[in-house]
Design a protein around this motif. Sequence first.
Motif, PDB file in Angstrom:
ATOM      1  N   CYS A   1      -7.029   4.323  -2.162  1.00 19.68           N
ATOM      2  CA  CYS A   1      -6.464   2.975  -2.233  1.00 19.68           C
ATOM      3  C   CYS A   1      -5.512   2.710  -1.078  1.00 19.68           C
ATOM      4  CB  CYS A   1      -5.746   2.778  -3.570  1.00 19.68           C
ATOM      5  SG  CYS A   1      -6.850   2.706  -5.004  1.00 19.68           S
ATOM      6  N   TYR A   2      -4.823   3.742  -0.626  1.00 19.58           N
ATOM      7  CA  TYR A   2      -3.907   3.576   0.513  1.00 19.58           C
ATOM      8  C   TYR A   2      -4.692   3.402   1.810  1.00 19.58           C
ATOM      9  CZ  TYR A   2      -0.410   4.655   4.075  1.00 19.58           C
ATOM     10  OH  TYR A   2       0.404   4.599   5.182  1.00 19.58           O
TER      11      TYR A   2
ATOM     12  N   LYS B   1       0.807  -1.220   0.000  1.00 18.98           N
ATOM     13  CA  LYS B   1       0.000   0.000   0.000  1.00 18.98           C
ATOM     14  C   LYS B   1       0.840   1.271   0.000  1.00 18.98           C
ATOM     15  CE  LYS B   1      -0.942   0.477   5.007  1.00 18.98           C
ATOM     16  NZ  LYS B   1      -0.316  -0.749   5.541  1.00 18.98           N
ATOM     17  N   LYS B   2       2.098   1.163   0.463  1.00 19.14           N
ATOM     18  CA  LYS B   2       2.942   2.357   0.474  1.00 19.14           C
ATOM     19  C   LYS B   2       3.188   2.893  -0.934  1.00 19.14           C
ATOM     20  CE  LYS B   2       7.405  -0.099   0.463  1.00 19.14           C
ATOM     21  NZ  LYS B   2       8.677  -0.325   1.204  1.00 19.14           N
ATOM     22  N   ARG B   3       3.045   2.020  -1.935  1.00 17.89           N
ATOM     23  CA  ARG B   3       3.235   2.480  -3.318  1.00 17.89           C
ATOM     24  C   ARG B   3       2.134   3.444  -3.739  1.00 17.89           C
ATOM     25  NH1 ARG B   3       5.614  -2.534  -7.003  1.00 17.89           N
ATOM     26  NH2 ARG B   3       7.379  -3.054  -5.616  1.00 17.89           N
ATOM     27  N   PHE B   4       0.967   3.288  -3.146  1.00 15.45           N
ATOM     28  CA  PHE B   4      -0.104   4.242  -3.450  1.00 15.45           C
ATOM     29  C   PHE B   4       0.230   5.613  -2.873  1.00 15.45           C
ATOM     30  CE2 PHE B   4      -2.564   0.204  -3.640  1.00 15.45           C
ATOM     31  CZ  PHE B   4      -2.972   0.316  -4.953  1.00 15.45           C
ATOM     32  N   MET B   5       0.861   5.634  -1.704  1.00 13.82           N
ATOM     33  CA  MET B   5       1.279   6.911  -1.132  1.00 13.82           C
ATOM     34  C   MET B   5       2.393   7.531  -1.972  1.00 13.82           C
ATOM     35  SD  MET B   5       0.637   9.186   1.062  1.00 13.82           S
ATOM     36  CE  MET B   5      -0.511   8.332   2.158  1.00 13.82           C
TER      37      MET B   5
ATOM     38  N   CYS C   1      -5.200   7.431  -5.322  1.00 12.06           N
ATOM     39  CA  CYS C   1      -4.071   6.868  -4.566  1.00 12.06           C
ATOM     40  C   CYS C   1      -4.334   6.921  -3.064  1.00 12.06           C
ATOM     41  CB  CYS C   1      -2.783   7.614  -4.899  1.00 12.06           C
ATOM     42  SG  CYS C   1      -2.102   7.249  -6.538  1.00 12.06           S
TER      43      CYS C   1
END
Length: 366
Positions: free
Chosen positions: A256-257, A202-206, A253
């Motif tokens: 989703c995060y 999920k950090k990729r969404f951030m 994003c």
Amino acid sequence: MAKRNFGIDLLKIISMFMIVNLHVIGHGGLAGGTQQVTGEFVVVWTWETIMYCAVNCYAIISGFVGYGRERKWAGTINLWVQTFFYSVGIPVVLLLTGIYDGGGIKSIVKCLFPLSTERYWYFTAYIGMILFAPLLNRAVDVMEKRELRNALVIITLVLGLPTTIFYSDPFHIEYGCSAIWLMIMYLIGAYIKKYGTPDIPKKRFMIGFWVTIILNCVAKFSAQFVATKLGIALSNSYFNANVVPTIVIAAICLVCYFKDVEIKSSFAQKIAVSGSALTYGVFLFHVHPFMINTTLLGKFLWILDYPIWAIIPIIIACSVIIFSVSLIVEWVRKTVFGLLRIDKFGPFVESFCQKLYDTVEKKLEK
């Protein structure tokens, strides 16, 4: 019963706080009080850009929460009661205390009809969206995943690119402040609810959020720098609108995060649920036209007298105060309504209308 998503509750609170920041900058005079391509301009509009996806987040959450759940019109009716209370209550208090004269009888009368006169643009747009929610949900049910995804991408680009490039509004969607735009955001939220997100950390969404914000700022400031050199006038709001694709992606994003954020503490869960339930009241209190005229409109230009490094911290501090006061007012309102059982009005009206509808339907069938 579906498990409550506390991460989404947290995002609602954060989104409303971001919206307060936007109003301090916009209504407060900071957005128009800086000259393009100056240090103050870059700082103010960078913070504005970071905050800008908040409205889209709020609307996407409506679709994420609303899809797959039976629609209870009682909640919408109570929402109108809540809006009417603020729309009428705030002028009464300000007039009785002599703080504000109301701006004339016409302005006061408009407060009696918050939906029809668009006292709160989001409320009017939201009601329009909710009326179409059953059709929107049905569309998500029927359409194939790829078909729905492609449609949303195309619609978002077609509606957003004219505003992004020319800062025009050829489709008359009020730069994203309209029922039509909220419907599109609702569909995006419903899509996320139904199909989930790619199986990635999920950090990729951030990271995606910050990348789109940086791209938006680079494009915005580069265009305004070149335009200034060429003597071309560009709006301060260039590249800042709900319909701009990078702003939409930033909102997606964040949703989703936060949808995968886990809150394990029961105390923190209660805070998240209680806080999210109060967020709409925060909006109603601080952006009433009378409140804008008395507490926001041009009232924060003094922030620009401070050093550049202090501008954002001061904006945040002012936003915390406004948010906190509004939150307390809404908590009191909600508590009093609960004691007076006014919150039972929505279910009563829904039940009455349902019985009336059933009676008429039976007579027509005979």
